[in-house]
Design an enzyme around this catalytic site. Structure first.
Site, PDB file in Angstrom:
ATOM      1  CE  LYS A  70      -4.330  -1.671   1.999  1.00 26.61           C
ATOM      2  NZ  LYS A  70      -5.329  -1.486   3.074  1.00 26.61           N
ATOM      3  CG  ASP A 106      -8.499   0.459   3.143  1.00 27.00           C
ATOM      4  OD1 ASP A 106      -9.220  -0.404   2.603  1.00 27.00           O
ATOM      5  OD2 ASP A 106      -7.259   0.409   3.138  1.00 27.00           O
TER       6      ASP A 106
END
Length: 268
Positions: A70, A106
């Site tokens: 990420k 997210d």
């Protein structure tokens, strides 16, 4: 690749456990798209960077990104959303005209999960404690801070929590903060070392883990009669904006949660 023939996927290592291909492939079929969503498991940062280059070359429309890539996903992007830049990581890369755009869904997934499974919870002006100080913590903290919450990080290694808190403009707390929290979010990959007896009667508990669906953390909260929010709701919540960004159409109105629960062998 045309607008009606798109290839996207999820990238991480390991990746075989990911439910994202099931979720997105089910939506693709329901929407009648000429598209595919596949798992990619490059080993090492050079292999991940090579996959991103495939996107730059027009052979991929986009990628969801999970651990451990990420942070690298954000670093390789040409531009990024404010949310991804603030989080310091990205879980979504989209490719267009040789350029890479990074985003993070997210936090949106977390807020959707709370709205779905803890309706009526208002974190604005209230204390929220996040357990952990990793990448998942960053996305949760950014989203909850944006919603007006007073975010505190509780982590076994305080120095790591202090570094993350300084980056995000939140605070580090001790275990006493659990007693006043409106929401406690477990962002650890293991059961946290906290006791449900410490929570107030109206505290909401959320666990980002979804294997098992009802984690020991959530089970202890339910035994006390507390409202709980599971990690599957967050997984589906973050997938919705990802699907729309990757394929350019709304998410089909189907019961995707039931599909995923069946795959997990869960009934709750």
């Amino acid at each position: 690749m045309t607008a009606l023939s798109r290839l996207a996927g999820v990238v991480g290592q390991p990746i075989a456990h990911s439910l994202s291909p099931l979720i997105h492939s089910t939506w693709i079929a329901a929407a009648g798209l000429d598209a595919s969503y596949e798992p990619f498991g490059p080993v090492g940062e050079p292999a991940f960077a090579a996959l991103v280059d495939e996107g730059r070359a027009g052979r991929l429309t986009g990628l969801n990104v999970t651990a451990p890539y990420k942070s690298l996903a954000l670093a390789l992007a040409d531009d990024a959303s404010v949310v991804a830049s603030t989080c310091g990581s990205a879980n979504l890369l989209t490719f267009q005209n040789g350029r890479v755009h990074a985003d993070s869904t997210d936090g949106e997934g977390l807020m959707q999960a709370l709205a779905e499974q803890a309706p009526g919870l208002n974190v604005s002006g209230r204390s929220v404690v996040i357990l952990g100080a990793g990448g998942a913590t960053r996305a949760a903290a950014v989203a909850l801070k944006a919603a007006g919450a007073k975010v505190g990080l509780l982590n076994r290694t305080q120095s790591k929590a202090e570094a993350v808190a300084a980056d995000l403009g939140v605070v580090v707390v001790d275990s006493e903060a659990l007693e006043e929290a409106a929401l406690v979010v477990n962002a650890l990959s293991v059961p946290p070392d906290v006791y449900a007896e410490r929570f107030a009667s109206d505290t909401v508990l959320m666990d980002m883990t979804y294997r098992p669906l009802v984690t020991p953390f959530l089970a202890a909260g339910r035994a006390r009669g507390l409202r709980t929010v599971d990690g599957l709701a967050m997984l589906i919540g973050q997938a919705r904006p990802s699907f729309e960004a990757l394929f350019g159409v709304p998410v089909p109105a189907i019961d995707i949660r039931t599909v995923v629960l069946k795959a997990l062998g869960e009934t709750a």
